[in-house]
Design an enzyme around this catalytic site. Structure first.
Site, PDB file in Angstrom:
ATOM      1  N   ILE A   1       0.837  -1.207   0.000  1.00  9.39           N
ATOM      2  CA  ILE A   1       0.000   0.000   0.000  1.00  9.39           C
ATOM      3  C   ILE A   1       0.870   1.255   0.000  1.00  9.39           C
ATOM      4  CG2 ILE A   1      -1.905  -1.237   1.058  1.00  9.39           C
ATOM      5  CD1 ILE A   1      -1.267   0.131   3.719  1.00  9.39           C
ATOM      6  N   GLY A   2       2.077   1.085  -0.545  1.00 12.18           N
ATOM      7  CA  GLY A   2       3.021   2.194  -0.556  1.00 12.18           C
ATOM      8  C   GLY A   2       4.081   2.030   0.526  1.00 12.18           C
TER       9      GLY A   2
ATOM     10  N   ILE B   1      15.816  -4.733  11.369  1.00 11.60           N
ATOM     11  CA  ILE B   1      15.295  -3.868  10.308  1.00 11.60           C
ATOM     12  C   ILE B   1      15.544  -4.551   8.968  1.00 11.60           C
ATOM     13  CG2 ILE B   1      15.519  -1.606   9.197  1.00 11.60           C
ATOM     14  CD1 ILE B   1      14.200  -1.592  11.985  1.00 11.60           C
TER      15      ILE B   1
ATOM     16  N   GLU C   1       2.632   1.627  11.823  1.00 11.45           N
ATOM     17  CA  GLU C   1       1.745   2.494  12.596  1.00 11.45           C
ATOM     18  C   GLU C   1       2.419   3.228  13.744  1.00 11.45           C
ATOM     19  OE1 GLU C   1      -2.469   0.513  12.550  1.00 11.45           O
ATOM     20  OE2 GLU C   1      -0.977  -0.993  12.095  1.00 11.45           O
TER      21      GLU C   1
HETATM   22 MO1  MOS Z   1      -4.009  -0.223   9.904  1.00 12.21          MO
HETATM   23  S1  MOS Z   1      -5.295   1.213  10.643  1.00 12.21           S
HETATM   24  O1  MOS Z   1      -4.629  -1.647  10.659  1.00 12.21           O
HETATM   25  O2  MOS Z   1      -4.228  -0.307   8.209  1.00 12.21           O
END
Ligand code: MOS
Length: 754
Positions: A485-486, A645, A721
């Site tokens: 998704i990028g 990483i 996130e």
């Molecule tokens: Mo995240 S808000 O679980 O794409």
């Protein structure tokens, strides 16, 4: 047969990082396709023949019902093929139950199924036409009469007293938890704070609007649709249209951002399928930016009361976190906002509680770090307020209250480097230069302040499968229905496969975003790289073992008779001890038509023995204009303890992207509800202010070296996130340090500091 244990000790081939491919700042493998326009997003994909265009007509009331609908003018407009309303829409399954089941994303989502209007902007008609312009024009010709419900509720503050207690909150967490005697401990605490923060609705707003092309072949449906989790979209569409699962195919190879809003399916996906069924031709629909405010995800407005009690030396004795957040009468989503305070600091007396307030708005849903982001505001601003009350350095207060195990579950942490993050960050940021008293550091017309806050996000591992094929020429093809998704999925998964197979990265091709590929967890919950990557690791291990058996049994190979467990794939060769043969030679002789390995795991254990999260420390320096109150972010630094990483370049992009989105949560983003009709007033990017280049000056994210032995076989922690978490609090704390004004109403706009 697929290897099944994600945690088997045999499966840790990157422990030694023999190829040096994991951990390299590899450029995005899909970068050239994207910058040259060859990567086709859902709406742009031109392989669909004879396509038509859909345009959604949205309700112009907040709650009520359609009393009359006249589509005749729209139907007779030029090039219009059909107007679909609740009166003629193809049959769909009933709406999902209000309370979410095991997954709120894997359920029926019908549209145009009744004359009831549940929220402003809900689709009431779909126009299908030969051209986009014709469809949009005809949308203005549909005439709808409504009966408004006078009891409609749109405002959280007005209706907070009608809050109810949900059975649970998002991500399967408990609504309420408690331990010890909070009331007693708080009453007798030497130093305490009792403060309430208000956070607005926010919208996810990815660059690529939500778009779908739908193609029927008989009773088989293909959707080109930007989705974060292909398998959930497939299942949700199949349930809605009452089709067998295998009749639905989702193609989502490129996705222009999601931030959670492309985890569920949305109106345009279902309506494209319905429209295509009606006109018997493919239909494509993109939501307009204003439509996205009603028909995609938003983070719910919430109120949070935070009470903290401590001894005079700053040891927390009592923590209480109460949250009221918006939900709806037709769909329960309760953001897990009090989950953050459950994990951060130790205190023997505590509770963490959630309430829902039902409003007649679009359903709230997940947005980057759902729960952790808003929850970090109350906990981390609260810590700053407590530090002021104690006259203590806010970093020292946090270090003093660093728990020895998970304060909620009492499990040991698999790894937690929060204190190291603060120490390293303080050094690099120059924390010692922070003004001890608010409002005392001036730089020309700017009052300058520093703030910190903690970041946290759980480390999840979800069931995933992958297949890896090696061709006789030594090229590898990785297949899984994971999405990019990028975030860099194509790139980091290329690295995982190349590392495990001992191949250069340009010999590896990764195919994603198609439900015909082995089913993965997809992109969400920061679990994508760990979940799909672990499946690829298992598939590569299975390939290695197949190749080892072939060479060991082959008299012609220099590795004949080698111990299968000792055979490795390295540098394009098959090796065992001193013996070596090129992979290409082995394959062309022993597997001329290629060879395939499969990997599948069932995700994390049901009863984990460790509490696993990524932690970080956010540092911010702001300037506040002495006359206008304008707030500028001067510097930000995020320091994270994030396991291994995979790729420092994509990791940094994820982290600073999250931090930039955190500037939005702190200073600019707010979806304003019109109290008359429940519409979001500022429904475009001119008025819904996401941070732009001018808002972002010096911003850096670094990852400390950290060993994560338990969360997944790759030893990684998801970074999608955590970058957003704590930023709004760090900025608020910096604004306080600059001005002495404590703003508890977000976003912190200039009017609130004057
Ligand atoms: Mo995240 S808000 O679980 O794409």
């Amino acid at each position: 047969m697929a290897t099944r244990s994600p945690l088997s000790p045999a499966i840790n081939p990157i422990e030694e990082n023999r190829q040096g491919i994991i951990g390299k700042p590899l450029d995005r493998v899909d970068g050239p396709l994207k910058v040259t326009g060859r990567a086709k997003y859902s709406y742009e994909y031109r392989g669909v023949k004879d396509t038509t265009y859909g345009f959604i007509v949205g309700a112009t009331i907040g709650k009520g019902r359609i009393s009359a609908i006249d589509t005749s003018r729209a139907e007779s407009a030029p090039r219009v093929l059909a107007v679909v309303t609740y009166q003629n829409a193809p049959k769909q399954a009933p709406l999902h139950p209000r309370e979410p089941g095991p997954s709120r994303f894997d359920r029926s989502e019908p549209f145009l199924f009744s004359p009831e209007v549940r929220y402003f902007g809900e689709p009431v008609a779909l126009i299908v036409a030969e051209t986009f312009e014709a469809a949009r024009h005809a949308a203005g010709l549909v005439s709808v009469r409504y009966v408004k419900d006078p009891q409609a509720k749109f405002d959280l503050m007005t209706h907070q007293s009608q809050a109810y207690k949900p059975k649970g909150v998002n991500a399967g967490m408990k609504a309420d938890t408690s331990e010890g005697d909070f009331d007693g401990a708080f009453a007798s605490a030497a130093v305490k704070i009792d403060v309430t923060y208000h956070l607005p609705h926010e919208h996810n707003m990815p660059m690529e609007p939500h778009a779908t092309q739908a193609v029927w072949e008989g009773d088989h449906l293909t959707l080109y649709s930007g989705q974060q989790v292909a398998a959930w979209a497939q299942s949700s569409v199949a349930k809605t249209l009452q089709l067998p699962l295998e009749n639905v195919r989702i193609l989502t190879p490129y996705v222009g951002g999601g931030f959670g809003s492309k985890v569920p399916i949305h109106a345009q996906a279902v309506l494209a399928a319905l429209g295509a069924k009606v006109v018997r031709r493919p239909v494509k629909i993109a939501q307009t930016r204003p439509q996205m405010f009603a028909n995609t995800n938003h983070r719910p407005e919430c109120l949070q009361r935070m009470r903290l009690g401590a001894t005079k030396d700053g040891t927390l004795t009592a923590i209480a976190h109460d949250v009221w957040s918006q939900t709806t009468p037709f769909d329960e989503f309760i953001e897990q906002t009090a989950a953050f305070s459950r994990v951060m600091y130790a205190a023997p007396n505590r509770f963490h509680r959630h309430w829902g307030v039902m409003l007649d708005l679009p359903t709230s849903d997940i947005m980057r770090a759902p729960g952790e982001e808003p929850g970090s505001v109350a906990q981390e601003c609260g810590m700053d307020e407590l530090a002021v009350a104690l006259d203590m350095d806010p970093i020292e207060l946090r270090i003093k209250n660093e728990p020895t195990d998970d304060p909620e579950t009492h499990l040991p942490f698999s790894s937690r480097s929060l204190v190291e993050c603060y120490r390293e960050g303080a050094q690099r940021f120059g924390w010692s230069k922070r003004p001890k008293r608010p409002g005392t550091l001036r730089d020309g017309r700017w009052l300058v302040g520093y703030g910190v806050a903690s970041a946290m996000f759980p480390t999840y591992l979800r069931p995933s499968a992958a297949a890896v094929r090696l061709n006789a020429d030594g090229a590898a093809i990785v297949k899984t229905d994971m999405t990019d998704i990028g975030t860099g999925s194509y790139t980091v998964l290329t690295q995982v496969a190349a590392e495990s197979l001992g191949l250069p990265t340009d010999k590896v091709t990764v195919e994603l975003g198609d439900t015909r590929l082995p089913k993965s967890a997809g992109s969400g919950g920061s679990f994508g790289a760990a979940s799909a990557g672990s499946a690829i690791l298992l598939a590569c291990e299975q390939l290695r073992s197949q190749i080892a058996q072939l060479v060991s049994k082959d008299r012609r190979s220099p590795l004949a008779g080698a111990n299968v467990g000792e055979v490795a794939l390295r540098g394009g060769n098959v090796v065992a001890g001193e013996k070596s043969e090129s992979l290409q030679a082995v394959l062309s002789r022993l597997a001329p038509s290629g060879i395939e390995g499969k990997g599948e795991h069932q995700g994390a254990e049901k009863q984990p023995k460790y509490s696993s999260h990524v932690f970080g420390a956010q540092f911010a320096e702001v300037g506040v204009d002495i006359d206008t109150g304008e707030i500028r972010v001067r510097r930000m630094l995020g320091v994270f303890g994030s396991g291994r990483i995979l790729n420092p370049k994509t990791a940094r992009s994820q982290l600073i992207g999250g931090m930039i989105m955190g500037i939005g949560a702190g200073l600019t983003e707010e979806s304003v509800v019109d109290p008359r009709d429940g519409s979001f007033v500022n429904r475009d990017l001119a008025e819904y202010h996401v941070p732009v280049h001018a808002d972002v000056t010096q911003i850096e994210a670094i990852c400390l070296e950290e060993k994560e032995p338990y969360a997944n076989p790759l030893g990684i922690k998801g970074l999608g996130e955590v970058g957003i978490v704590g930023v709004a609090a760090a900025l608020a704390n910096a604004v306080y340090n600059a001005t002495g004004v404590r703003v508890r109403e977000f976003p912190i706009t200039l009017d609130k500091v004057l």
